[in-house]
Design an enzyme around this catalytic site. Structure first.
Site, PDB file in Angstrom:
ATOM      1  N   ASP A   1       0.803  -1.223   0.000  1.00 52.20           N
ATOM      2  CA  ASP A   1       0.000   0.000   0.000  1.00 52.20           C
ATOM      3  C   ASP A   1       0.838   1.277   0.000  1.00 52.20           C
ATOM      4  O   ASP A   1       0.441   2.302   0.555  1.00 52.20           O
ATOM      5  CB  ASP A   1      -0.970   0.016   1.204  1.00 52.20           C
TER       6      ASP A   1
ATOM      7  N   LYS B   1       1.884   2.157  -5.052  1.00 52.03           N
ATOM      8  CA  LYS B   1       2.482   1.609  -6.286  1.00 52.03           C
ATOM      9  C   LYS B   1       1.583   1.884  -7.494  1.00 52.03           C
ATOM     10  O   LYS B   1       2.061   2.187  -8.574  1.00 52.03           O
ATOM     11  CB  LYS B   1       2.690   0.091  -6.146  1.00 52.03           C
TER      12      LYS B   1
ATOM     13  N   LYS C   1      -0.459   4.328  -8.187  1.00 54.07           N
ATOM     14  CA  LYS C   1      -0.320   5.692  -8.696  1.00 54.07           C
ATOM     15  C   LYS C   1       1.014   5.869  -9.431  1.00 54.07           C
ATOM     16  O   LYS C   1       1.069   6.465 -10.510  1.00 54.07           O
ATOM     17  CB  LYS C   1      -0.415   6.674  -7.532  1.00 54.07           C
TER      18      LYS C   1
ATOM     19  N   GLY D   1      -4.516  -4.247  -3.867  1.00 49.97           N
ATOM     20  CA  GLY D   1      -5.492  -3.203  -4.154  1.00 49.97           C
ATOM     21  C   GLY D   1      -4.709  -1.962  -4.526  1.00 49.97           C
ATOM     22  O   GLY D   1      -4.092  -1.344  -3.666  1.00 49.97           O
ATOM     23  N   HIS D   2      -4.673  -1.662  -5.801  1.00 43.18           N
ATOM     24  CA  HIS D   2      -3.855  -0.542  -6.284  1.00 43.18           C
ATOM     25  C   HIS D   2      -4.775   0.580  -6.758  1.00 43.18           C
ATOM     26  O   HIS D   2      -5.616   0.373  -7.629  1.00 43.18           O
ATOM     27  CB  HIS D   2      -2.939  -1.016  -7.425  1.00 43.18           C
TER      28      HIS D   2
ATOM     29  N   ARG E   1      -5.661   0.383   8.467  1.00 42.66           N
ATOM     30  CA  ARG E   1      -4.243  -0.011   8.453  1.00 42.66           C
ATOM     31  C   ARG E   1      -3.569   0.450   9.738  1.00 42.66           C
ATOM     32  O   ARG E   1      -3.884   1.520  10.267  1.00 42.66           O
ATOM     33  CB  ARG E   1      -3.546   0.625   7.247  1.00 42.66           C
TER      34      ARG E   1
HETATM   35  P1  GDP Z   1      -0.748   0.383  -3.526  1.00 37.14           P
HETATM   36  O1  GDP Z   1      -1.352  -0.882  -3.051  1.00 37.14           O
HETATM   37  O2  GDP Z   1       0.726   0.452  -3.267  1.00 37.14           O
HETATM   38  O3  GDP Z   1      -1.049   0.703  -4.964  1.00 37.14           O
HETATM   39  O4  GDP Z   1      -1.394   1.549  -2.650  1.00 37.14           O
HETATM   40  P2  GDP Z   1      -2.968   1.712  -2.271  1.00 37.14           P
HETATM   41  O5  GDP Z   1      -3.696   2.182  -3.474  1.00 37.14           O
HETATM   42  O6  GDP Z   1      -3.463   0.501  -1.592  1.00 37.14           O
HETATM   43  O7  GDP Z   1      -2.888   2.830  -1.161  1.00 37.14           O
HETATM   44  C1  GDP Z   1      -2.410   4.117  -1.429  1.00 37.14           C
HETATM   45  C2  GDP Z   1      -3.506   5.141  -1.062  1.00 37.14           C
HETATM   46  O8  GDP Z   1      -2.933   6.420  -0.938  1.00 37.14           O
HETATM   47  C3  GDP Z   1      -4.564   5.266  -2.125  1.00 37.14           C
HETATM   48  O9  GDP Z   1      -5.767   5.570  -1.506  1.00 37.14           O
HETATM   49  C4  GDP Z   1      -4.079   6.443  -2.964  1.00 37.14           C
HETATM   50  O10 GDP Z   1      -5.127   7.129  -3.623  1.00 37.14           O
HETATM   51  C5  GDP Z   1      -3.452   7.322  -1.920  1.00 37.14           C
HETATM   52  N1  GDP Z   1      -2.286   8.118  -2.353  1.00 37.14           N
HETATM   53  C6  GDP Z   1      -1.361   7.799  -3.285  1.00 37.14           C
HETATM   54  N2  GDP Z   1      -0.377   8.717  -3.301  1.00 37.14           N
HETATM   55  C7  GDP Z   1      -0.690   9.647  -2.375  1.00 37.14           C
HETATM   56  C8  GDP Z   1      -0.040  10.843  -1.910  1.00 37.14           C
HETATM   57  O11 GDP Z   1       1.044  11.223  -2.331  1.00 37.14           O
HETATM   58  N3  GDP Z   1      -0.703  11.535  -0.922  1.00 37.14           N
HETATM   59  C9  GDP Z   1      -1.892  11.129  -0.394  1.00 37.14           C
HETATM   60  N4  GDP Z   1      -2.444  11.864   0.555  1.00 37.14           N
HETATM   61  N5  GDP Z   1      -2.513  10.009  -0.814  1.00 37.14           N
HETATM   62  C10 GDP Z   1      -1.913   9.272  -1.778  1.00 37.14           C
HETATM   63  P1  IMO Z   2      -0.906  -4.162  -2.260  1.00 39.24           P
HETATM   64  O1  IMO Z   2      -0.445  -4.724  -3.582  1.00 39.24           O
HETATM   65  C1  IMO Z   2      -0.983  -4.626   2.062  1.00 39.24           C
HETATM   66  C2  IMO Z   2      -1.098  -8.731   3.612  1.00 39.24           C
HETATM   67  C3  IMO Z   2      -2.342  -9.180   4.341  1.00 39.24           C
HETATM   68  C4  IMO Z   2      -1.754 -10.193   5.309  1.00 39.24           C
HETATM   69  C5  IMO Z   2      -0.651 -10.843   4.493  1.00 39.24           C
HETATM   70  C6  IMO Z   2      -1.049 -12.167   3.845  1.00 39.24           C
HETATM   71  O2  IMO Z   2      -2.179  -3.425  -2.335  1.00 39.24           O
HETATM   72  O3  IMO Z   2       0.197  -3.406  -1.603  1.00 39.24           O
HETATM   73  P2  IMO Z   2      -2.631 -12.795   1.797  1.00 39.24           P
HETATM   74  O4  IMO Z   2      -4.071 -12.528   1.558  1.00 39.24           O
HETATM   75  O5  IMO Z   2      -1.731 -12.238   0.755  1.00 39.24           O
HETATM   76  O6  IMO Z   2      -2.336 -14.254   2.056  1.00 39.24           O
HETATM   77  O7  IMO Z   2      -2.294 -12.040   3.182  1.00 39.24           O
HETATM   78  O8  IMO Z   2      -0.309  -9.916   3.477  1.00 39.24           O
HETATM   79  N1  IMO Z   2      -1.314  -8.193   2.248  1.00 39.24           N
HETATM   80  C7  IMO Z   2      -1.235  -6.900   1.935  1.00 39.24           C
HETATM   81  N2  IMO Z   2      -1.037  -5.811   2.703  1.00 39.24           N
HETATM   82  N3  IMO Z   2      -1.085  -4.483   0.730  1.00 39.24           N
HETATM   83  C8  IMO Z   2      -1.267  -5.556  -0.061  1.00 39.24           C
HETATM   84  O9  IMO Z   2      -1.252  -5.485  -1.402  1.00 39.24           O
HETATM   85  C9  IMO Z   2      -1.382  -6.830   0.534  1.00 39.24           C
HETATM   86  N4  IMO Z   2      -1.577  -8.087   0.058  1.00 39.24           N
HETATM   87  C10 IMO Z   2      -1.516  -8.911   1.116  1.00 39.24           C
HETATM   88  O10 IMO Z   2      -2.965  -8.094   4.988  1.00 39.24           O
HETATM   89  O11 IMO Z   2      -1.142  -9.522   6.386  1.00 39.24           O
HETATM   90 MG    MG Z   3      -2.894  -1.583  -1.829  1.00 35.23          MG
END
Ligand code: GDP
Ligand code: IMO
Ligand code: MG
Length: 413
Positions: free
Chosen positions: A13, A16, A18, A40-41, A291
């Site tokens: 999270d 990535k 973005k 979840g991206h 989180r």
């Molecule tokens: P990923 O799994 O690495 O792709 O990240 P996620 O999408 O799960 O979580 C990132 C969250 O932060 C999302 O809700 C984005 O919209 C938000 N986000 C991304 N970059 C920024 C930033 O620079 N500032 C803020 N405030 N939010 C951001």
């Molecule tokens: P992105 O790509 C954050 C965590 C789960 C759990 C552990 C194992 O959005 O960054 P799983 O379902 O994979 O067997 O769970 O890994 N986890 C993540 N945490 N971002 C994710 O993906 C995750 N994918 C799995 O919360 O602790």
């Molecule tokens: Mg994510």
């Protein structure tokens, strides 16, 4: 810049989605190589907010093909749901290529995850990811290519139901898989060859990591990890292509978050943690879970850098720290009285790690949406410099908000 890897440097999270979407503006191909719908991206662009689980983030650009490599645990039901959501946002259908060698996540995998207790013990995403990879290494998985043999598929599903001790009617699942096969017939193919051909032709290809380095099956905080190779090494593992990477972009937040169980040395359980969670909207993009939040951890990041060899860093969510009087950054751990401890292999040791903090000044100015470094107060620039100095890697992107425009580009190659 033919081949670029984007890798999570923390516990996932890191934003990535973005960063990948940004880097894919001119790319020909965006490739997912690990994980599945546990990811979840989020991409926030002119059409709204897309939450992607299996569709590569770059594939939201019309000229960028999204490739799902064989290392991805592919859940057809999730993929169809996701494509439906994108359609509801009036987005053009992404150009997808699904590896025929990718293993399918079946409803029985979710059931087994529940029954095994992993969902509670590790805090998994309940997406059937672990059991799907289990079947893969046990050499009893079902791959997209296997859908060609209808009888084999049905036999396989009956066996799956027996192994799981229940679940949906195998015949019904069978019917849905055959329907999926028809719908995606022209999108299932040899992804290995397609990626290799694109690279040989000099096309720009971006590899989109899912999860983060600290969730890697081997190099993360085992056993509180996911079941795939989340690091740069997962690219060969999950695509079968030997890639000469021009750039390895490590994505890190300006603080740390973690979802699920497992030690987290810089976790803040009080007001600071709440402040980061609310300010950063730190609720899971896949499960909606709050989180866990805490300060930046440079010991963990040094480990991530050693593993991945980042050529640059994307430092995201810097805007979330605005308004904090002071900002703490862990620069070392003390474990059982031993100073200067490295990132340990055992979670039992990590759980005992006491962070040694450097305290940096905060800033009051709102920097949300800043696109130029000049807009940053000196304390914010100081934090960026501190990270660069400590890790010895240049920060080329700074995130200042969720929107695609909210970032500062700093002399990226
Ligand atoms: P990923 O799994 O690495 O792709 O990240 P996620 O999408 O799960 O979580 C990132 C969250 O932060 C999302 O809700 C984005 O919209 C938000 N986000 C991304 N970059 C920024 C930033 O620079 N500032 C803020 N405030 N939010 C951001
Ligand atoms: P992105 O790509 C954050 C965590 C789960 C759990 C552990 C194992 O959005 O960054 P799983 O379902 O994979 O067997 O769970 O890994 N986890 C993540 N945490 N971002 C994710 O993906 C995750 N994918 C799995 O919360 O602790
Ligand atoms: Mg994510």
């Amino acid at each position: 810049m033919p081949a670029v890897a984007v890798i999570g440097a923390q516990w996932g999270d890191e934003a990535k989605g973005k960063v990948v979407h940004h880097l894919c503006r001119t790319a020909r191909m965006c490739v997912r190589f690990n994980g599945g719908a546990n990811a979840g991206h989020t991409v926030e662009d002119g059409r709204g907010t897309a939450r992607l689980h299996l569709v590569p983030s770059g594939a939201l650009h019309p000229r960028c093909q999204g490739v799902v490599g064989h290392g991805v645990a592919l859940d057809p039901w999730e993929l169809e749901r996701e494509l439906g959501e994108l359609e509801a946002q009036r987005r053009p259908a992404p150009d997808l290529l699904l590896s025929e060698r990718a293993h399918l996540v079946l409803p029985f995998h979710r059931l087994r995850e529940e029954l095994s207790g992993a969902a509670d013990r590790i805090g998994t995403t309940r997406r059937g990811i672990g059991p799907c990879y289990e079947d893969r290494v046990a050499r009893r998985g079902l791959r997209l290519a296997d859908l060609a043999d209808e009888k084999m598929v049905l036999d396989h599903l009956i066996e799956c139901a027996q192994r799981a001790g229940g679940g949906p009617d195998p015949k019904e699942v069978w019917g849905e898989l055959l329907r999926f096969r028809e719908r995606f017939a022209d999108r299932i193919g040899d992804a290995q060859r397609a990626i290799a051909t694109a690279l040989d032709g000099g096309s720009d290809v971006v590899f989109e990591g899912a999860q983060g380095t600290l969730l890697d099956l081997d190099l993360g905080t085992y056993p509180c990890v996911t079941s795939s190779t989340t690091t740069v090494h997962g690219i060969g593992w999950g695509t079968g292509v030997r890639v000469n990477l021009a750039r390895v972009v490590g994505v890190m937040k300006a603080y740390t978050t973690r979802v699920g169980e497992g030690p987290f040395p810089t976790e803040e359980l009080g007001a600071v943690g709440d402040r980061l969670r609310e300010g950063g909207g730190e609720y899971g993009a896949t499960t909606g879970r709050p989180r866990r939040c805490g300060w930046l951890d440079l010991v963990a990041l040094r480990h991530a850098h050693r593993v991945n060899g980042f050529t640059e860093l994307a430092l995201t969510k810097l805007d979330v720290l605005s308004g904090l009087h002071e900002i703490k950054v862990a620069v070392a751990y003390t474990i059982a009285g031993q100073g200067g401890a490295a990132f340990p292999a055992r979670v039992e040791d990590l759980a005992r790690a006491e962070p040694v903090y450097e305290v940096l000044p905060g800033w009051g100015e709102d920097i949300a949406g800043a696109r130029d470094e000049e807009e940053l107060p000196s304390a914010a620039r100081g934090l960026v410099r501190f990270v660069e100095m400590e890790l010895g890697v240049p920060v080329t992107l700074i995130g200042t908000g969720p929107g695609e425009q909210a970032m500062i580009e700093r002399g990226s190659k």
